[in-house]
Design an enzyme around this catalytic site. Structure first.
Site, PDB file in Angstrom:
ATOM      1  N   ASN A  97       9.692  -0.408   0.052  1.00  0.00           N
ATOM      2  CA  ASN A  97       8.306  -0.206   0.459  1.00  0.00           C
ATOM      3  C   ASN A  97       7.686   1.085  -0.053  1.00  0.00           C
ATOM      4  O   ASN A  97       6.515   1.340   0.200  1.00  0.00           O
ATOM      5  CB  ASN A  97       8.217  -0.220   1.998  1.00  0.00           C
ATOM      6  N   THR A 144       0.810  -1.225   0.000  1.00  0.00           N
ATOM      7  CA  THR A 144       0.000   0.000   0.000  1.00  0.00           C
ATOM      8  C   THR A 144       0.841   1.273   0.000  1.00  0.00           C
ATOM      9  O   THR A 144       0.420   2.298  -0.536  1.00  0.00           O
ATOM     10  CB  THR A 144      -0.940   0.019   1.212  1.00  0.00           C
ATOM     11  N   ARG A 145       2.049   1.222   0.576  1.00  0.00           N
ATOM     12  CA  ARG A 145       2.876   2.431   0.644  1.00  0.00           C
ATOM     13  C   ARG A 145       3.455   2.829  -0.709  1.00  0.00           C
ATOM     14  O   ARG A 145       3.973   3.933  -0.864  1.00  0.00           O
ATOM     15  CB  ARG A 145       4.001   2.251   1.668  1.00  0.00           C
ATOM     16  N   MET A 146       3.348   1.948  -1.702  1.00  0.00           N
ATOM     17  CA  MET A 146       3.786   2.315  -3.049  1.00  0.00           C
ATOM     18  C   MET A 146       2.794   3.268  -3.717  1.00  0.00           C
ATOM     19  O   MET A 146       3.123   3.906  -4.724  1.00  0.00           O
ATOM     20  CB  MET A 146       3.942   1.066  -3.920  1.00  0.00           C
TER      21      MET A 146
END
Length: 340
Positions: free
Chosen positions: A234, A17-19
């Site tokens: 990440n 999700t942090r991408m």
């Protein structure tokens, strides 16, 4: 020492999700290929005899990427229908690993791990005759990582996550790098004991360390520096940092083969290119595809070459753009020239 019978389990099921992306994290590209491909390339260059890739999020796309030319990986795909933690992901691979003695576990978002690092860990594990080895590293700022709690013999007793660590434990700079080498029978029997009684409701792979200790096993650690080699990607920031690291590693090999580079941090050369001895590359040059640069050629600043054949002693002017071109021996290409 006998050749080990090892299967690698590569965790590639998460979304990342942090991408901030619609694309699965392990499919994000750096240095000419998806990060997952870099991990498989590394594992393939060790004594590991089999690979199981755990897929979940966008599994069709992930598996398709591993089958597209020039990729030619031999592996067992394993489906994790629900993302219930790293321990659960490894459990999904039990059948795929059934005929192996040892299981190496690593993540598909660690594109900087080197074959010689994994091989050194394998060799140490075999010499120690332990059931479980864990790779660790040391960070100046370990915030957010699981801390390594060691005993007086240097073995690992426990991994304590950031949110559970006491102030004294948070001061520990040695952290879990997330790479394990485990006796197969111990691994899967132990994971069956790991519950989901935690804030995430997941099966934590890290719990196998404390269980091993409780059973009287010495958990060996393989300490690796520099830390950048083993840290995961990440975010887009970390993706760029990892790309730069691979770019510099490759450029160092090229320079050691007899090539001069000015500002090598700004020069990008694809792995399939061939660069002859005594070639000079100036700042901002990009050479991609399957280009071949003959001996003593000079490529001026900002030139872009793709799938080109450059003869010995040729000179390519600044900011020239050449695609699928042949430049004869000794020929000079003017600055800003364009050949598409």
């Amino acid at each position: 020492m006998n050749t080990p019978n090892i299967s690698a389990v590569i965790l590639a099921a998460g979304k990342g999700t942090r991408m901030k992306s619609d694309k699965a994290k392990v499919l994000h590209e750096l240095f000419f290929k998806p990060m997952l491909h870099h991990v498989l390339d590394t594992v393939s260059a060790t004594d590991v005899g089999h690979m199981a890739v755990i897929v979940g999020h966008q599994r069709e796309r992930v598996l398709a990427s591993l089958a597209e030319p020039p990729a030619s990986y031999t592996f067992s795909p394993v489906i994790q229908e629900e993302q219930l933690g790293t321990g659960h992901a490894v459990l999904c691979a039990e059948s795929a690993c059934a005929s192996f003695d040892l299981v190496m576990i690593l993540c598909g978002d660690t594109p900087l791990i080197r074959p010689e690092t994994l091989q050194a860990m394998i060799d140490q594990h075999l010499a120690s005759k332990t059931v479980l080895s864990l790779m660790t590293t040391v960070l100046d700022d370990p915030f957010g990582y699981g801390r390594i709690i060691s005993n007086s013999q240097g073995g690992v007793v426990e991994i304590v996550e950031q949110k559970d660590a006491t102030p004294e434990q948070q001061a520990i700079q040695e952290i879990n790098a997330g790479i394990y080498l485990v006796d197969r029978e111990f691994l899967f029997s132990t994971l069956q004991q790991v519950g989901t009684d935690n804030s995430q409701g997941e099966v934590y792979l890290t719990d196998i360390v404390s269980i091993a200790t409780e059973q009287g096993h010495q958990v060996e650690k393989f300490v690796h520096r520099p830390a950048i080699d083993v840290l995961g990607v990440n975010s887009r920031v970390e993706l760029a940092q990892a790309h730069n690291e691979l770019q510099i590693r490759h450029n160092q090999k090229v320079m050691l083969s007899g090539v001069s580079m000015y500002s090598p941090e700004s020069i990008l050369i694809a792995p399939d290119c061939q660069i002859g001895q005594d070639v000079t590359l100036h700042a901002g040059v990009q050479i991609t595809g399957a280009s071949v640069i003959g001996k003593k050629a000079e490529i001026a600043s900002g030139a872009l070459l793709h799938n080109c054949q450059i003869g010995a002693g040729a000179v390519i002017g600044a900011h020239a753009v050449l695609r699928n071109c042949t430049v004869e021996e000794g020929e000079q290409v003017k600055p800003l020239a364009c050949c598409l």
